[in-house]
Design a protein around this motif. Sequence first.
Motif, mmCIF file in Angstrom:
data_model
loop_
_atom_site.group_PDB
_atom_site.id
_atom_site.type_symbol
_atom_site.label_atom_id
_atom_site.label_comp_id
_atom_site.label_asym_id
_atom_site.label_seq_id
_atom_site.Cartn_x
_atom_site.Cartn_y
_atom_site.Cartn_z
ATOM 1 N N PHE A 1 -3.529 -3.334 -5.570
ATOM 2 C CA PHE A 1 -3.776 -4.771 -5.665
ATOM 3 C C PHE A 1 -2.548 -5.561 -5.210
ATOM 4 O O PHE A 1 -2.654 -6.481 -4.406
ATOM 5 C CB PHE A 1 -4.157 -5.157 -7.094
ATOM 6 C CG PHE A 1 -4.255 -6.635 -7.305
ATOM 7 C CD1 PHE A 1 -5.325 -7.352 -6.805
ATOM 8 C CD2 PHE A 1 -3.259 -7.317 -7.987
ATOM 9 C CE1 PHE A 1 -5.422 -8.717 -6.991
ATOM 10 C CE2 PHE A 1 -3.339 -8.682 -8.171
ATOM 11 C CZ PHE A 1 -4.426 -9.383 -7.670
ATOM 12 N N LEU A 2 -1.394 -5.194 -5.718
ATOM 13 C CA LEU A 2 -0.175 -5.913 -5.340
ATOM 14 C C LEU A 2 0.136 -5.733 -3.863
ATOM 15 O O LEU A 2 0.601 -6.661 -3.202
ATOM 16 C CB LEU A 2 1.001 -5.445 -6.201
ATOM 17 C CG LEU A 2 0.930 -5.839 -7.673
ATOM 18 C CD1 LEU A 2 2.108 -5.244 -8.431
ATOM 19 C CD2 LEU A 2 0.902 -7.335 -7.837
ATOM 20 N N HIS A 3 -0.116 -4.555 -3.343
ATOM 21 C CA HIS A 3 0.122 -4.322 -1.918
ATOM 22 C C HIS A 3 -0.800 -5.190 -1.069
ATOM 23 O O HIS A 3 -0.366 -5.782 -0.082
ATOM 24 C CB HIS A 3 -0.074 -2.844 -1.586
ATOM 25 C CG HIS A 3 0.083 -2.555 -0.133
ATOM 26 N ND1 HIS A 3 1.299 -2.618 0.497
ATOM 27 C CD2 HIS A 3 -0.821 -2.221 0.817
ATOM 28 C CE1 HIS A 3 1.148 -2.338 1.770
ATOM 29 N NE2 HIS A 3 -0.138 -2.086 1.996
ATOM 30 N N SER A 4 -2.057 -5.281 -1.438
ATOM 31 C CA SER A 4 -2.983 -6.103 -0.661
ATOM 32 C C SER A 4 -2.615 -7.573 -0.769
ATOM 33 O O SER A 4 -2.705 -8.318 0.194
ATOM 34 C CB SER A 4 -4.426 -5.873 -1.114
ATOM 35 O OG SER A 4 -4.598 -6.319 -2.443
ATOM 36 N N PHE A 5 -2.170 -8.009 -1.947
ATOM 37 C CA PHE A 5 -1.721 -9.395 -2.094
ATOM 38 C C PHE A 5 -0.474 -9.640 -1.260
ATOM 39 O O PHE A 5 -0.346 -10.665 -0.612
ATOM 40 C CB PHE A 5 -1.454 -9.718 -3.565
ATOM 41 C CG PHE A 5 -0.990 -11.124 -3.773
ATOM 42 C CD1 PHE A 5 -1.861 -12.182 -3.646
ATOM 43 C CD2 PHE A 5 0.336 -11.386 -4.080
ATOM 44 C CE1 PHE A 5 -1.436 -13.491 -3.832
ATOM 45 C CE2 PHE A 5 0.772 -12.681 -4.256
ATOM 46 C CZ PHE A 5 -0.118 -13.740 -4.137
ATOM 47 N N GLY A 6 0.438 -8.686 -1.248
ATOM 48 C CA GLY A 6 1.654 -8.826 -0.451
ATOM 49 C C GLY A 6 1.350 -8.888 1.026
ATOM 50 O O GLY A 6 1.934 -9.673 1.764
ATOM 51 N N THR A 7 0.409 -8.084 1.479
ATOM 52 C CA THR A 7 0.019 -8.107 2.884
ATOM 53 C C THR A 7 -0.632 -9.432 3.229
ATOM 54 O O THR A 7 -0.330 -10.022 4.272
ATOM 55 C CB THR A 7 -0.945 -6.947 3.185
ATOM 56 O OG1 THR A 7 -0.310 -5.729 2.812
ATOM 57 C CG2 THR A 7 -1.317 -6.906 4.647
ATOM 58 N N PHE A 8 -1.491 -9.918 2.373
ATOM 59 C CA PHE A 8 -2.135 -11.213 2.607
ATOM 60 C C PHE A 8 -1.104 -12.336 2.606
ATOM 61 O O PHE A 8 -1.126 -13.207 3.474
ATOM 62 C CB PHE A 8 -3.209 -11.471 1.546
ATOM 63 C CG PHE A 8 -3.875 -12.801 1.699
ATOM 64 C CD1 PHE A 8 -4.764 -13.041 2.732
ATOM 65 C CD2 PHE A 8 -3.596 -13.834 0.811
ATOM 66 C CE1 PHE A 8 -5.378 -14.262 2.885
ATOM 67 C CE2 PHE A 8 -4.200 -15.064 0.962
ATOM 68 C CZ PHE A 8 -5.097 -15.290 1.992
#
Length: 183
Positions: free
Chosen positions: A25-32
């Motif tokens: 989740f945090l990785h996807s938020f960071g990528t976004f």
Amino acid sequence: MQFTYQYAIVNYRKFINRKWVIALFLHSFGTFGYFVYTSYIIVIYLANSLSLYSIAVGNNVPNPWLAFIPFVQFYVIGVITEEYYIYKFRIPKLSVLMSVIMLAQAMAGYLPGFLFFPIPILLNILVALILHKFFYLFEPRRAVLYAFLCILGNVPMTIILFLMRNKQMIMSAGAYRYPFQMR
């Protein structure tokens, strides 16, 4: 009904305890977030470049295409303002110096703040004075406001340059009255 509520809480706790789900989740938020920030930077850069290019072409600045090169894009502002005086000290060749100042400002952000904090402050003051002269040549009544707003960040500077992109200089750089020049 109470059983369903407890069941939902138990499954929720198991879901939270799975570290890989949180990391994903945090990785996807960071990528976004990275995508959004990168898009913001590209839009600001293109708007600044196009505005400075239009100003350069409209005021016969040599090599207006330099407005599209990062840090060198402030060459246009330097060419139009030509030189600057602070008291009896003359700062010549602002076309080169503006690019160097902008690069130094970017590099100063990586210096330890508690030790080198005066450097970015002095650079910002110098940029504000040069931008005041630049805006004064186009709109003398709003030059102070524009220079102050440009210190606040890239968005106000982008908006101001975009609004000025089709304007011609009202006066030459030699007619500028320096606020700190002693004659």
